[in-house]
Design an enzyme around this catalytic site. Structure first.
Site, mmCIF file in Angstrom:
data_model
loop_
_atom_site.group_PDB
_atom_site.id
_atom_site.type_symbol
_atom_site.label_atom_id
_atom_site.label_comp_id
_atom_site.label_asym_id
_atom_site.label_seq_id
_atom_site.Cartn_x
_atom_site.Cartn_y
_atom_site.Cartn_z
ATOM 1 N N GLU A 1 35.859 32.519 51.353
ATOM 2 C CA GLU A 1 36.066 33.945 51.136
ATOM 3 C C GLU A 1 35.402 34.478 49.869
ATOM 4 O O GLU A 1 36.094 34.939 48.938
ATOM 5 C CB GLU A 1 37.566 34.255 51.127
ATOM 6 C CG GLU A 1 38.286 33.812 52.395
ATOM 7 C CD GLU A 1 39.771 34.200 52.410
ATOM 8 O OE1 GLU A 1 40.279 34.641 51.372
ATOM 9 O OE2 GLU A 1 40.407 34.040 53.461
ATOM 10 N N GLU B 1 41.062 30.107 59.210
ATOM 11 C CA GLU B 1 42.409 30.492 58.781
ATOM 12 C C GLU B 1 42.908 31.594 59.691
ATOM 13 O O GLU B 1 42.176 32.544 59.988
ATOM 14 C CB GLU B 1 42.431 31.056 57.345
ATOM 15 C CG GLU B 1 42.243 30.048 56.263
ATOM 16 C CD GLU B 1 42.309 30.678 54.873
ATOM 17 O OE1 GLU B 1 42.942 31.746 54.705
ATOM 18 O OE2 GLU B 1 41.700 30.097 53.968
HETATM 19 O O1 IFM Z 1 46.574 32.041 51.121
HETATM 20 C C1 IFM Z 1 45.387 32.678 51.382
HETATM 21 C C2 IFM Z 1 44.226 31.689 51.385
HETATM 22 O O2 IFM Z 1 44.144 30.996 50.177
HETATM 23 C C3 IFM Z 1 42.924 32.424 51.599
HETATM 24 N N1 IFM Z 1 42.982 33.284 52.745
HETATM 25 C C4 IFM Z 1 44.115 34.146 52.902
HETATM 26 C C5 IFM Z 1 45.404 33.358 52.727
HETATM 27 C C6 IFM Z 1 46.621 34.285 52.910
HETATM 28 O O3 IFM Z 1 46.579 35.323 51.988
#
Ligand code: IFM
Length: 468
Positions: free
Chosen positions: A182, A362
């Protein structure tokens, strides 16, 4: 140790089981990151990261907490590996804490830190789990921040050296290597709004940071391949469909710009070696310094891309859009539950870019999750996961090259500026005792994966009979 678990409900009510049959080689996993779970913030020679520093700033973290202990994963590695294996997944996505293995971000390596990740990787392989390693999930060594951090071009080269060091020690056993998790978050939340480490508020700095992250990604890919890396190499982006709150021309214009800043600013250089001209024009004096050859380096071909998806983004040129007015369910983060946005996003990526195989690296939701009588009845999360998995299945059916899906997160953990109050895990963590308890959603995920496997086995038998 994995504590004995009470029997779960066979399946929480009102879950629409995804009807898609995913390919037999589709990779199912769970994900975490180093700072959010490891703890042991000063153990065995680890250096401080920018998150260790940021958490000490008054008001930076909602509950005043930090990752010093977190889930104490560093000291509970074997039990946690058993926990992952008990879920029946194929893969585990984790990150390396750069200051644990190279405390200053350059120069000397910390053998004990490297040993930890070697035990992690070997422990996964011993349990037939694929180790999917991320190099940067935000915890930059503080020593590098002191020299300018990601805003300094030199950090690009330090990152390439770090990537090579990890390749030397672990590269022969990894299932994939992700450079950055990210980059939009690091650049924008870390350097423009300042709500994440290192807490800088300067758009020009943020844009320079984004360029350096992208450049370091491309150069790291080149260096890893030159060093003989066999594992597939890629990057993970947080993306969302950006929608206007109303049909007004102003809202539409803003949605286009926000899409440019969130999605095209990263996808265009990575896949087409160019930055979007509308965003460059909008940035004016805040355009980053881009040297000759940078864009070609950023566009070094990838073997895969990871997409992190949680919700859509709705923008309004007037009063900020109030998610409560949309009528959609909200997670504990106040994020709308919008699974169709995932299909929409994946179809758009496939249509607009020459994408490599895509993974959802994710996806998940924070919900309050009380632990009662040894059970966590998190039907909301189960529904969330089932509906998003179905959305991935739909994209796959419509031709998007989807290769895997990973739940965020394996277990409750340190949710950055929200501290420990927000729980994303499919495994509950009691932070006072470090006891882990599988939530209903974890049982559902395990059973869903088993049903997928049973389906493949049945097809293989039928195919074998028919072929005989
Ligand atoms: O916890 C975070 C993760 O570290 C990165 N992506 C989003 C998740 C939820 O906010």
């Amino acid at each position: 140790m994995l504590h004995p678990q009470p029997s779960p409900m066979s399946a929480p009510n009102a879950v629409n089981e995804p009807t898609h049959r995913f390919p037999a080689d589709f990779v199912w996993g769970v994900a975490t990151s180093a700072y959010q779970i490891e703890g042991a913030s000063t153990a065995d020679g680890k250096g401080p990261s920018i998150w260790d520093t940021f958490c000490r700033q008054p008001g930076a973290i909602a509950d005043g907490s930090h990752g010093d202990v977190a889930c104490d994963h560093y000291h509970r590695l074997d039990a946690d590996l058993d926990l992952i294996a008990s879920l029946g997944v194929d893969a585990y996505r984790f990150s390396v804490s750069w200051p644990r293995v190279q405390p200053s971000g350059f120069g000397a390596w910390n053998t004990k830190g490297l040993d930890f990740y070697e035990r992690l990787v070997d422990g996964l392989l011993a349990r037939r789990l694929k180790p999917c390693l991320t190099l940067n999930h935000w915890d930059l060594p503080q020593a590098l921040q002191d020299q300018g951090g990601w805003a300094a071009r030199d950090t690009v080269h330090r990152f390439v050296d770090y990537a090579q060091g990890i390749q030397r020690r672990l590269g022969d056993r990894l299932a994939s290597i992700t450079t950055h998790n990210e980059p939009w978050v690091v650049a924008t939340l870390g350097h423009e709004t300042g709500v994440f480490a290192p807490g800088i508020r300067d758009r020009a700095v943020a844009m320079q940071v984004s360029h350096h992250l992208l450049l370091s990604h491309g150069l790291a890919l080149q260096a890893l391949r030159a060093a003989g890396a066999k594992a597939p190499l890629g990057i993970v982006l947080n993306l969302a469909p950006v929608q206007p709150a109303t049909d007004s021309p102003e809202d539409h214009a803003l949605a286009k710009l926000e899409d440019g800043r969130l999605l095209r600013w990263y996808m265009d250089p990575l896949l087409c070696a160019t930055y979007p001209t509308d965003v460059l024009a909008h940035l004016g004096r805040d355009v980053p310094r881009i040297e000759h050859g940078d864009l070609q380096a950023i566009a070094t071909p990838m073997d895969f891309m990871g997409i992190n998806y949680y919700t859509r983004t709705v923008v309004s040129a007037g009063a900020p859009f109030d998610v409560k007015t949309s009528g959609l369910p909200l997670t504990d983060m106040g994020w709308e539950v919008y699974p169709q946005g995932l299909t929409e996003l994946l179809l758009r990526l496939h249509a607009d870019y020459p994408v490599p195989p895509l993974y959802i690296t994710e996806n998940g939701g924070a919900f309050p999750d009380p632990l009662r009588d040894g059970l966590v009845r998190d039907a909301d999360r189960t529904r969330y996961l089932a509906d998003h998995i179905a959305a991935v299945g739909e994209a796959l059916r419509r031709g998007v090259p989807m290769a895997g899906y990973m739940v965020w997160s394996l277990m409750d953990n340190f949710e950055w500026a929200s501290g420990y109050a927000k729980r994303f895990g499919i495994v509950h963590v009691d932070y006072a005792t470090q006891r882990r308890t599988l939530k209903d959603s974890a049982h559902w995920y395990r059973q869903f994966l088993q049903r997928q496997r049973d389906g493949h086995a049945a097809s293989a038998r039928t195919g074998a009979t028919q072929g005989a």
